[in-house]
Motif scaffolding. Structure first.
Motif, PDB file in Angstrom:
ATOM      1  N   ILE A 279      12.114  24.031  33.026  1.00  0.00           N
ATOM      2  CA  ILE A 279      11.276  22.905  33.458  1.00  0.00           C
ATOM      3  C   ILE A 279      11.926  21.582  33.072  1.00  0.00           C
ATOM      4  O   ILE A 279      11.928  20.618  33.851  1.00  0.00           O
ATOM      5  CB  ILE A 279       9.868  23.020  32.854  1.00  0.00           C
ATOM      6  CG1 ILE A 279       9.164  24.258  33.417  1.00  0.00           C
ATOM      7  CG2 ILE A 279       9.048  21.765  33.135  1.00  0.00           C
ATOM      8  CD1 ILE A 279       7.836  24.574  32.747  1.00  0.00           C
ATOM      9  N   ALA A 283      12.804  19.421  36.528  1.00  0.00           N
ATOM     10  CA  ALA A 283      11.790  18.429  36.907  1.00  0.00           C
ATOM     11  C   ALA A 283      12.374  17.319  37.759  1.00  0.00           C
ATOM     12  O   ALA A 283      11.772  16.898  38.756  1.00  0.00           O
ATOM     13  CB  ALA A 283      11.138  17.848  35.652  1.00  0.00           C
ATOM     14  N   ARG A 284      13.564  16.840  37.401  1.00  0.00           N
ATOM     15  CA  ARG A 284      14.162  15.730  38.144  1.00  0.00           C
ATOM     16  C   ARG A 284      14.783  16.176  39.482  1.00  0.00           C
ATOM     17  O   ARG A 284      14.362  15.715  40.537  1.00  0.00           O
ATOM     18  CB  ARG A 284      15.193  15.019  37.267  1.00  0.00           C
ATOM     19  CG  ARG A 284      14.578  14.238  36.117  1.00  0.00           C
ATOM     20  CD  ARG A 284      15.681  13.577  35.284  1.00  0.00           C
ATOM     21  NE  ARG A 284      15.143  12.715  34.249  1.00  0.00           N
ATOM     22  CZ  ARG A 284      14.796  13.134  33.038  1.00  0.00           C
ATOM     23  NH1 ARG A 284      14.926  14.411  32.729  1.00  0.00           N
ATOM     24  NH2 ARG A 284      14.314  12.304  32.157  1.00  0.00           N
ATOM     25  N   PHE A 287      12.081  18.703  41.739  1.00  0.00           N
ATOM     26  CA  PHE A 287      10.727  18.247  42.044  1.00  0.00           C
ATOM     27  C   PHE A 287      10.646  16.728  42.215  1.00  0.00           C
ATOM     28  O   PHE A 287       9.590  16.185  42.490  1.00  0.00           O
ATOM     29  CB  PHE A 287       9.751  18.692  40.946  1.00  0.00           C
ATOM     30  CG  PHE A 287       9.656  20.187  40.814  1.00  0.00           C
ATOM     31  CD1 PHE A 287       8.954  20.934  41.747  1.00  0.00           C
ATOM     32  CD2 PHE A 287      10.296  20.854  39.791  1.00  0.00           C
ATOM     33  CE1 PHE A 287       8.865  22.310  41.641  1.00  0.00           C
ATOM     34  CE2 PHE A 287      10.226  22.231  39.668  1.00  0.00           C
ATOM     35  CZ  PHE A 287       9.507  22.975  40.604  1.00  0.00           C
ATOM     36  N   LEU A 289      10.756  14.480  40.029  1.00  0.00           N
ATOM     37  CA  LEU A 289       9.946  13.834  39.002  1.00  0.00           C
ATOM     38  C   LEU A 289      10.835  13.047  38.056  1.00  0.00           C
ATOM     39  O   LEU A 289      11.910  13.491  37.676  1.00  0.00           O
ATOM     40  CB  LEU A 289       9.150  14.880  38.219  1.00  0.00           C
ATOM     41  CG  LEU A 289       8.204  15.753  39.041  1.00  0.00           C
ATOM     42  CD1 LEU A 289       7.506  16.747  38.126  1.00  0.00           C
ATOM     43  CD2 LEU A 289       7.185  14.900  39.775  1.00  0.00           C
ATOM     44  N   PRO A 291      10.075  11.526  34.508  1.00  0.00           N
ATOM     45  CA  PRO A 291       9.071  11.344  33.463  1.00  0.00           C
ATOM     46  C   PRO A 291       9.043   9.947  32.863  1.00  0.00           C
ATOM     47  O   PRO A 291       8.042   9.538  32.293  1.00  0.00           O
ATOM     48  CB  PRO A 291       9.489  12.389  32.406  1.00  0.00           C
ATOM     49  CG  PRO A 291      10.259  13.408  33.186  1.00  0.00           C
ATOM     50  CD  PRO A 291      10.975  12.643  34.238  1.00  0.00           C
ATOM     51  N   VAL A 298       2.233  13.048  35.116  1.00  0.00           N
ATOM     52  CA  VAL A 298       3.574  13.634  35.059  1.00  0.00           C
ATOM     53  C   VAL A 298       4.194  13.413  33.685  1.00  0.00           C
ATOM     54  O   VAL A 298       4.781  14.335  33.097  1.00  0.00           O
ATOM     55  CB  VAL A 298       4.473  13.033  36.161  1.00  0.00           C
ATOM     56  CG1 VAL A 298       5.939  13.423  35.938  1.00  0.00           C
ATOM     57  CG2 VAL A 298       4.007  13.505  37.528  1.00  0.00           C
ATOM     58  N   PHE A 302       5.200  16.424  31.165  1.00  0.00           N
ATOM     59  CA  PHE A 302       6.590  16.506  30.708  1.00  0.00           C
ATOM     60  C   PHE A 302       6.655  16.442  29.188  1.00  0.00           C
ATOM     61  O   PHE A 302       7.449  17.149  28.559  1.00  0.00           O
ATOM     62  CB  PHE A 302       7.408  15.371  31.314  1.00  0.00           C
ATOM     63  CG  PHE A 302       8.891  15.579  31.214  1.00  0.00           C
ATOM     64  CD1 PHE A 302       9.545  16.400  32.118  1.00  0.00           C
ATOM     65  CD2 PHE A 302       9.628  14.967  30.220  1.00  0.00           C
ATOM     66  CE1 PHE A 302      10.924  16.599  32.036  1.00  0.00           C
ATOM     67  CE2 PHE A 302      10.997  15.160  30.123  1.00  0.00           C
ATOM     68  CZ  PHE A 302      11.649  15.984  31.037  1.00  0.00           C
ATOM     69  N   ASN A 305       5.637  19.782  27.857  1.00  0.00           N
ATOM     70  CA  ASN A 305       6.735  20.738  27.993  1.00  0.00           C
ATOM     71  C   ASN A 305       7.787  20.531  26.909  1.00  0.00           C
ATOM     72  O   ASN A 305       8.323  21.497  26.347  1.00  0.00           O
ATOM     73  CB  ASN A 305       7.379  20.602  29.373  1.00  0.00           C
ATOM     74  CG  ASN A 305       8.488  21.621  29.586  1.00  0.00           C
ATOM     75  OD1 ASN A 305       8.244  22.801  29.774  1.00  0.00           O
ATOM     76  ND2 ASN A 305       9.733  21.161  29.536  1.00  0.00           N
TER      77      ASN A 305
END
Length: 406
Positions: A279, A283-284, A287, A289, A291, A298, A302, A305
């Motif tokens: 994850i 994430a970047r 997805f 994302l 953070p 989000v 993050f 996580n």
């Protein structure tokens, strides 16, 4: 005949105590402390070659270094705080609370003060030289320390700081403010609390649920103090996070049956660590994302996580360490371990200053790439730290005192 029987009994008793002492010592914690602090040398050298900004910094950076260091950042210092809490449990088995507090003053506060006036200032001096803020000699620079103006990131502010010795400062405070907690854990109410912890961790992967303490801290304090500053007064979320890890290290080492439970469930912790790692890195790119700039939801997820990665990776390290470093006589009986264990604390105090000084000269006097420069700075700094320890610190009582050695 009576004398012979008595001698035999005494001999067996001595052997029994020796076996008990050996079996009760956690050699894996000593090895893990050595490994974690040695990792710090390479981590802080890597800081020269990433884009985040540091005391001296190369124009050329390495995205690969950043990927590795994002993970290490969530593991290295939490592991050391957990091990420090575990070590505190063993320390309090052999001394009173008053003696323990006195020992913490001698081994933590004295090196902290010495470090802030002697070890850290060269880092600030070379940073100021590197950034063009100062051009004189070290003798001309040093009076700036006694202005007691706090240092600020990027070389701004004054020349008074604890820099990497924030770990020593925090650990000193944790040691003292935790004494009432340790007292409470030894009474009936505290032991009932430890019993409930034991019931929880006895379930498959149960120790993973202790992450709830860290998540609660993030919910309560994370929004007010979102940034990790190491400056104490504006760092309360991070301060409490590591204090909780310190307490958990104390609790989870306090009963022998907990040790084996953690080791037996190590694969659960490995799986949790792998999921959180995926994850972290997915994430970047997968997805979209970010953070740092995305929504509150989000950023919160993050952060959760990251906290999971921290706790699961610490448990994984302790579990595998106990399984392979403590139980295996080949590791347990290494004669070099006591010497390494004695050396790692002064090595920690020295290492960042040496890295900054060597890094300054490599960046300003040599034309090296990222990886060549990393290797030169890392291994030159390692050699200098070993040299200073062996020839300047270890042989002299005063230096041993100033560097927190026994």
């Amino acid at each position: 005949m009576v004398a012979t029987q008595q001698q035999t009994t005494d001999s067996l008793g001595a052997q029994s105590k020796a076996v008990e002492a050996i079996s009760f010592r956690r050699y894996d914690l000593d090895w893990l402390r050595v490994i974690a602090i040695l990792t710090l040398l390479f981590y802080h050298t890597g800081m020269i070659y990433v884009s985040w900004g540091w005391h001296v910094q190369s124009k050329a950076t390495s995205p690969e270094f950043e990927l590795v260091m994002r993970w290490l950042h969530r593991w290295r210092m939490p592991l050391l705080f957990f091990i420090s809490g575990a070590g505190t449990y063993f320390a309090l088995r052999k001394r009173s609370y008053g003696a323990y507090a006195g020992e913490r003053v001698r081994r933590l506060f004295v090196p902290l003060v010495f470090g802030m006036f002697v070890v850290v200032p060269p880092q600030i001096y070379f940073e100021w030289l590197f950034r063009g803020r100062f051009s004189g000699s070290y003798g001309e620079f040093y009076p700036n320390v006694f202005h007691f103006q706090p240092y600020q990131d990027g070389g701004a502010g004054g020349a008074f700081s604890w820099h990497h010795l924030w770990f020593v400062a925090y650990l000193f405070l944790y040691s003292l403010i935790s004494i009432p907690v340790f007292r409470w854990l030894k009474n009936k109410q505290g032991q009932r609390f430890v019993d409930r912890i034991g019931q929880l961790i006895a379930r498959p992967g149960g120790a993973m649920w202790l992450v709830g303490f860290l998540l609660l801290n993030d919910v309560v304090l994370g929004g007010f103090f979102p940034n990790e500053t190491h400056a104490l007064i504006n760092d309360w979320a991070y301060f409490m996070k590591n204090l909780i890890l310190f307490w958990l290290g104390f609790i989870l080492i306090s009963r022998r049956n907990f040790w084996q439970t953690i080791a037996d469930q190590r694969r659960y912790f490995l799986a949790g660590t792998l999921v959180c790692t995926i994850i972290l890195y997915a994430a970047r790119p997968f997805f979209g994302l970010d953070p740092a700039n995305d929504t509150v939801l989000v950023r919160t997820l993050f952060s959760f996580n990251s906290i999971g990665l921290t706790w699961f990776s610490v448990l994984m390290t302790i579990g595998y360490g106990y399984r392979y470093l403590n139980a295996n006589p080949l590791w347990r009986e290494k004669p070099i371990l006591p010497k390494l264990n004695e050396a790692v604390y002064p090595f920690y105090i020295l290492h960042q200053t040496v890295i900054v000084m060597v890094g300054y000269y490599v960046l300003t006097q040599m034309e090296l790439g990222v990886y060549d420069g990393f290797l030169v700075v890392s291994f030159s700094s390692l050699a200098i730290c070993i040299f200073l320890y062996l020839l300047v610190i270890r042989p002299y009582k005063l230096m041993r005192l100033l560097f927190g050695m026994k």
